[in-house]
Structures are given as structure tokens and as C-alpha cells.
Design an enzyme around this catalytic site. Structure first.
Site, mmCIF file in Angstrom:
data_model
loop_
_atom_site.group_PDB
_atom_site.id
_atom_site.type_symbol
_atom_site.label_atom_id
_atom_site.label_comp_id
_atom_site.label_asym_id
_atom_site.label_seq_id
_atom_site.Cartn_x
_atom_site.Cartn_y
_atom_site.Cartn_z
ATOM 1 N N GLU A 264 -18.427 -1.402 11.951
ATOM 2 C CA GLU A 264 -19.103 -1.221 10.657
ATOM 3 C C GLU A 264 -20.616 -1.018 10.767
ATOM 4 O O GLU A 264 -21.412 -1.854 10.328
ATOM 5 C CB GLU A 264 -18.744 -2.386 9.722
ATOM 6 C CG GLU A 264 -17.240 -2.412 9.478
ATOM 7 C CD GLU A 264 -16.762 -3.443 8.450
ATOM 8 O OE1 GLU A 264 -17.542 -4.314 8.040
ATOM 9 O OE2 GLU A 264 -15.575 -3.351 8.063
ATOM 10 N N GLU A 373 -8.818 -1.234 10.456
ATOM 11 C CA GLU A 373 -8.900 -2.532 9.785
ATOM 12 C C GLU A 373 -8.429 -2.458 8.342
ATOM 13 O O GLU A 373 -8.915 -1.666 7.560
ATOM 14 C CB GLU A 373 -10.346 -3.064 9.829
ATOM 15 C CG GLU A 373 -10.428 -4.565 9.623
ATOM 16 C CD GLU A 373 -11.842 -5.130 9.823
ATOM 17 O OE1 GLU A 373 -12.414 -4.941 10.912
ATOM 18 O OE2 GLU A 373 -12.342 -5.741 8.881
ATOM 19 N N ASN A 401 -2.815 6.714 4.284
ATOM 20 C CA ASN A 401 -3.498 7.091 5.518
ATOM 21 C C ASN A 401 -2.623 7.967 6.411
ATOM 22 O O ASN A 401 -3.074 8.981 6.909
ATOM 23 C CB ASN A 401 -3.937 5.833 6.282
ATOM 24 C CG ASN A 401 -5.117 5.175 5.596
ATOM 25 O OD1 ASN A 401 -6.182 5.749 5.542
ATOM 26 N ND2 ASN A 401 -4.910 4.003 5.063
HETATM 27 C C1 LIG Z 1 -6.121 4.072 3.948
HETATM 28 O O1 LIG Z 1 -5.814 4.324 2.602
HETATM 29 C C2 LIG Z 1 -6.427 3.472 1.696
HETATM 30 C C3 LIG Z 1 -5.964 3.799 0.318
HETATM 31 O O2 LIG Z 1 -5.089 2.874 -0.140
HETATM 32 C C4 LIG Z 1 -7.907 3.563 1.823
HETATM 33 O O3 LIG Z 1 -8.533 2.720 0.900
HETATM 34 C C5 LIG Z 1 -8.307 3.185 3.223
HETATM 35 O O4 LIG Z 1 -9.680 3.331 3.394
HETATM 36 C C6 LIG Z 1 -7.590 4.010 4.203
HETATM 37 N N1 LIG Z 1 -7.828 3.445 5.483
HETATM 38 C C7 LIG Z 1 -7.941 4.197 6.495
HETATM 39 C C8 LIG Z 1 -8.206 3.473 7.755
HETATM 40 O O5 LIG Z 1 -7.842 5.375 6.418
#
Ligand SMILES: *[C@@H]1O[C@H](CO)[C@@H](O)[C@H](O)[C@H]1NC(C)=O
Ligand SMILES: *[C@@H]1O[C@H](CO)[C@@H](O)[C@H](O)[C@H]1NC(C)=O
Ligand SMILES: *[C@@H]1O[C@H](CO)[C@@H](O)[C@H](O)[C@H]1NC(C)=O
Length: 526
Positions: A264, A373, A401
Site C-alpha cells: 500500500e 488482499e 475480479n
Molecule cells: C475485486 O473486486 C472488488 C469488487 O467487489 C473490488 O472492490 C476489489 O478492489 C477487487 N480486488 C481486486 C484485488 O481486484
């Protein structure tokens, strides 16, 4: 006659024993139910003790058959059943027709897993009883568990540690890192937990490392958190710090698959969190210089033992992919020589569409996006969700994702104590497994089964395939072609019970899924 009867007396129990032994090996053990809060159905968990822990095997589907596993708000947990495929009917009266097309493939899956933070490893170790500790490892990594094949590990301490620390804190200003050793936490807790998972897993476990904060003498603010950058003179030292970490972990029997620039980076750059913790800020300029002149050449030079370790940027909120990938490589295309991909976290996702993930990577073939994460309770709204609501949060996130070309997915702390710690800054979050060391038990929450519906059935090397729904529906889906030439479909039903028709070529499977449920279906690709 007499002789025969006598031998029967001997032989029959023996046969029964053999049958029992062979069937015990692949018999699923159901959830041992327990309600954490005075009987409220909302707080159903599956309890594991030294005597018992639920488990499930992945059945190999036979020709013309599908295997269905279901978990639901009402209390099913990996409930396994079998059904027959039939010839495609002209027109079913089904709300949901899901058409599979194994001919159209998308990303290849790298793996699923969670983080061996200090907090996870310390609470795991607090179980003491070796049988119970092994139940937890088998639950996550074993063939009768959810078969994790990726783990994330903080390089040094994180907020989920019992103290603030990094490696080589003394002597100060030690650019050559003359006193680099791993910490007590690595040897006592994290490495044993990682190695236990590696031994239980049926596939190589890919380990991702990320630094939260380096030793504070490398930083402009001389502190673990707050706004900071690396002191310019320590860019190479920070790269060497990672090389030494890789060396020490390899010596301890843990090969590392990839490292990010930092956990982060936005946090240390703008210090926006009310409860700040171990961090390090970066400008894009600095990040590029570090990748191209320091980390890249350090890992990829001829003499390096770690040429194949992946170099990953981002490792931050989803929306920062535009910053730590698109802006970075637009301004500094040279970084592409070293970067393998970018990592994203779950928090604040609702403010940015998931399509940002696939769009960001357009034009960068061979580079990946990985989710490193997710955590329920990491942002205030999530903490208010019911346990099943948290499971839904995970499934929603994983589906979004993976629909957008993410190749892998790692959860945050694999387990925590009953208060959601330890955390040296006092932060508290939830985890799929809660440890009750005093009672000698641990509890598998719905989140555990939620991620397991993917991790167990989508092995490394699986490819996502096209799945088209022929109607508006509350049921979300994902489909994969596995290296075993089976098809795995994951359905996520947020609404009432449904009948679903899955169409594969000239065959169909018609199945019922419970209200508020997650279902995984596996069949041969024939
Ligand atoms: C995965 O999808 C979610 C939506 O529910 C999003 O908020 C999140 O940032 C995504 N995480 C990654 C690692 O892509
Ligand atoms: C116990 O149950 C009652 C009634 O359902 C509820 O009001 C109360 O908050 C519960 N207590 C706890 C600790 O969950
Ligand atoms: C080396 O590090 C250890 C802690 O790991 C510390 O106790 C010791 O003082 C350090 N040595 C020097 C010379 O600073």
C-alpha cells in the site's frame, strides 16, 4: 463346517476394518455446528477441536455425471451431491440458462490463498495441541481442505504484529546491511506455518512477500508510519534488503514466488488513514528509479539466485492501478522490462468499477493483475455485515475480479484471535478462521467456505472460459476449464432458491440451488 465358521469369525471383522479404513479416507466429515452468539442463526460456525474437524474431498466426476457442492446462509457447508447430465431439451422452463463455451478461454489461474501475517501465525501457534494445529493447516492447504496454493507474507512486521519491527534495525545507517537476520516471529511462527502448508498442499505453494516498513533509518521520517519516503541514498539498500530476505527464506526452506515494491504505497504517500500503521510512501519517479536501477538489476543480474522472482507494483487499493500501473508505465516505459504485473486490494472497491482491472491491462500482454488482499472489517461498513454477508462480500469480490482477468486471489490474515487481533496499533478485523485458544477450538466462518468454493476447485493452470447467461438473473457465475479437462462452474445466488440449467454442447445439467447460496459444479469436458 466348524473350521469355516471359525475362519469367518476372524475374517469378517478384518474385512469390515478394511472397508472402514478405505472409505474413511474419502468420507466427508460434516460441519460440527456451533452458534457463537446465544443461538442466533446468524452466527453459525463450524467448530474444530482436537477430536474433530469437518473436511471435504473433491470427487472426480465420471462420464455423464456432475458433482455439486453447496454452501448457504441456511447452513449447508460444501454439501456434496451427484447428478446426471442429459441430452439438451429444446426449451426448458428455467429462469437461468447458463451456456458454457470451453472453446473461448481467458486468463490462466495462478492460485488462491491467504496471508501468514505474524497475527495469523501467532494465533495458529497458540492452539498448542499439534493435532488441532494440523486440523487448521489441513483445512486450508490439504486435499480434504480448501487447497490453498498461494500464501502472502509480510517482510518484517505489519500492523498485524505484536510489535513494530523490521530487519537490520541496528546498526543504524547500515547501508551494507551487515546485521541482516530474520526475526523471532519468522523462525518461531511464520516459517513453521508456511512450511506446514507447503507439506500439506498437493501443489507447489507460491509465496508472495511484501514490506510494510523497512528499518526506520532508511526513511525520511525516521518512524514506522506517517508520511515518508526512502532516503535517496538507501534505494539500493532497500533492493538488497529484499534480496537478503529471499535468501534467508530460501535457506529456511521457503522459496518466494514474487515480491511487491511495498504494501500500500498510497498510505505512506498521503497518510490518509485515521489509524496509521507501518508504511512507506513513494513518488512514481522514485518507484521507477527503484525498479529500473535497483530492484530489477539486483534480482535479474547474471549472478542472482532469484532471477525468476516476480516483481509486482501496486499492492494497493483497486483504483490505484491507474497510478501504480498505467501512469507508471506511461511515464516510465522502461519499468516494463522488470515488472511482471500489478497487485490490487479490496478496500473501497465500490467506488471504482471492476472493469478498471481489465482495461488497465489492455495493451500489456504477458503482464498480470493479481488480488493480494481482501478482509472483512478492514473498512467500517463491512464490520456491520452478518457473517453470511461477509461471505457474500468475498464471493462478490472474487467473481468481479476473476471476471476481469485477475489471475489469483489472496485473503488477508488466515486466522485471528476472538477479538480480531493481535495488532500492535489496536486495529481489529475479521478473518475466515477465529481461534479460541482457551477453549482449544477454532471456528470456520462462512467466509472460509466462500473462498473455498473457488480455491478448492480451480487448480493452478485452470483457464476461465466463456459462460453466457440467457436471462436477467440474480445468480452470478464463473466457469473454468481445469488442467484435468474438467469444467468447474461457480454460481453465486443472492436471491431465493433457483433452478439452473447448465448447457455444455449437446448436454445439459439441471440443478436446484438453495436461496442465498454458493454452488460449485464440476463435470468432465466431454
Ligand atoms: C475485486 O473486486 C472488488 C469488487 O467487489 C473490488 O472492490 C476489489 O478492489 C477487487 N480486488 C481486486 C484485488 O481486484
Ligand atoms: C442474544 O439474543 C438476543 C435475542 O435474540 C439478542 O437481543 C442479544 O443481542 C444476543 N446477545 C448477543 C451477545 O448476541
Ligand atoms: C544486530 O541486530 C541485533 C538484533 O537482531 C541486535 O541485538 C544487535 O545489537 C545488532 N548488532 C549491532 C552491531 O548493531
Amino acid at each position: 463346517m466348524k473350521f469355516q465358521r471359525q475362519s469367518l469369525v476372524l475374517v469378517v471383522p478384518f474385512i469390515i476394518l478394511i472397508i472402514w479404513l478405505t472409505s474413511a479416507a474419502d468420507t466427508d466429515r460434516p460441519c460440527l455446528r456451533k452458534y457463537l452468539d446465544n443461538g442466533s442463526a446468524d452466527t453459525l460456525v463450524c467448530v474444530c477441536t482436537s477430536d474433530y474437524c469437518d473436511s471435504v474431498t473433491r470427487a472426480v466426476p465420471s462420464s455423464g455425471e456432475y458433482v455439486l457442492y453447496m454452501s448457504s446462509e441456511a447452513g449447508s457447508r460444501f454439501e456434496k451431491s451427484f447428478g446426471k447430465l442429459q441430452s439438451l431439451t429444446k426449451d426448458g422452463i428455467y429462469n437461468i440458462n447458463l451456456d458454457l463455451d470451453p472453446g473461448k478461454t481467458y486468463q490462466t489461474i495462478e492460485g488462491f490463498g491467504g496471508a501468514v501475517s505474524d497475527a495469523a501465525a501467532i494465533t495458529w501457534d497458540s492452539l498448542k495441541n499439534p493435532v488441532l494445529k494440523n486440523h487448521l493447516i489441513q483445512s486450508y492447504c490439504g486435499e480434504t481442505g480448501i487447497q490453498y496454493n498461494m500464501l502472502r507474507v509480510p517482510i518484517g512486521g505489519s500492523d498485524f504484529s505484536t510489535r513494530a519491527y523490521a530487519y537490520n534495525e541496528l546498526p543504524e545507517n547500515d547501508a551494507a546491511l551487515t546485521n541482516f537476520t530474520l526475526a523471532y516471529e519468522d523462525y518461531q511462527y511464520k516459517i513453521p506455518m508456511i512450511r506446514a502448508c507447503m507439506q500439506a498442499a498437493g501443489a507447489p505453494v507460491h509465496v508472495l512477500g511484501a514490506t510494510w516498513s523497512p528499518p526506520i533509518w532508511m526513511k525520511t521520517n525516521n518512524d514506522y508510519y506517517g508520511y515518508s519516503l526512502l532516503k535517496k541514498e538507501y534505494l539500493q539498500t532497500y533492493a538488497d534488503y529484499h534480496y537478503k530476505f529471499l535468501e534467508h527464506y530460501a535457506q529456511a526452506g521457503v522459496p518466494v514466488w514474487g515480491v511487491s515494491i511495498v504494501n500500500e504505497p498510497l498510505h505512506g504517500s498521503v497518510n490518509y488513514l485515521p489509524l496509521s500503521f507501518n508504511n512507506l510512501g513513494w513518488t512514481l519517479d522514485f518507484m521507477n528509479e527503484y525498479i529500473v536501477k535497483h530492484l530489477g538489476p539486483t534480482l535479474r543480474n547474471e549472478a542472482s539466485k532469484f532471477k525468476h522472482v516476480k516483481i509486482i507494483s501496486g499492492d494497493d487499493l483497486r483504483f490505484t492501478i491507474t497510478l501504480y500501473w498505467n501512469m507508471l508505465v506511461l511515464l516510465f516505459p522502461g519499468a516494463l522490462e522488470y515488472l511482471d504485473g500489478v497487485a490490487v486490494h479490496y478496500y473501497m472497491n465500490k467506488y471504482v468499477p471492476a472493469t478498471i482491472l481489465s482495461q488497465a491491462m489492455e495493451g500489456y500482454p504477458g503482464k498480470f493483475v493479481i488480488a493480494t488482499e481482501i478482509c472483512a472489517g478492514g473498512v467500517p461498513d463491512d464490520a456491520l455485515l452478518t457473517p453470511w454477508g461477509k461471505a457474500e462480500l468475498y464471493v462478490n469480490d472474487i467473481i468481479e475480479n476473476l471476471s476481469n482477468n485477475v489471475i489469483g486471489y489472496t485473503d488477508w490474515n488466515m486466522c485471528l484471535n476472538m477479538e480480531g487481533g493481535p495488532n500492535w496499533r489496536g486495529g481489529r478485523v475479521d478473518a475466515p478462521i477465529k481461534i479460541n485458544a482457551e477453549a482449544g477450538e477454532f471456528y470456520k466462518q462462512p467466509m472460509f467456505y466462500a473462498i473455498g468454493h473457488f480455491s478448492k476447485f480451480i487448480p493452478r493452470g485452470s483457464r476461465r472460459i466463456r459462460a453466457t447467461v440467457q436471462a436477467e438473473t440474480a445468480v452470478q457465475n464463473l466457469a473454468f476449464l481445469t488442467p484435468d479437462n474438467t469444467i468447474v462452474v461457480v454460481l453465486f445466488n443472492k436471491g431465493p432458491a433457483e433452478k439452473v440449467r447448465i448447457i455444455l454442447g449437446k448436454k445439459e445439467a439441471v440443478l436446484s440451488i438453495e436461496a442465498k447460496s454458493i454452488a460449485t459444479i464440476e463435470m468432465l469436458n466431454e
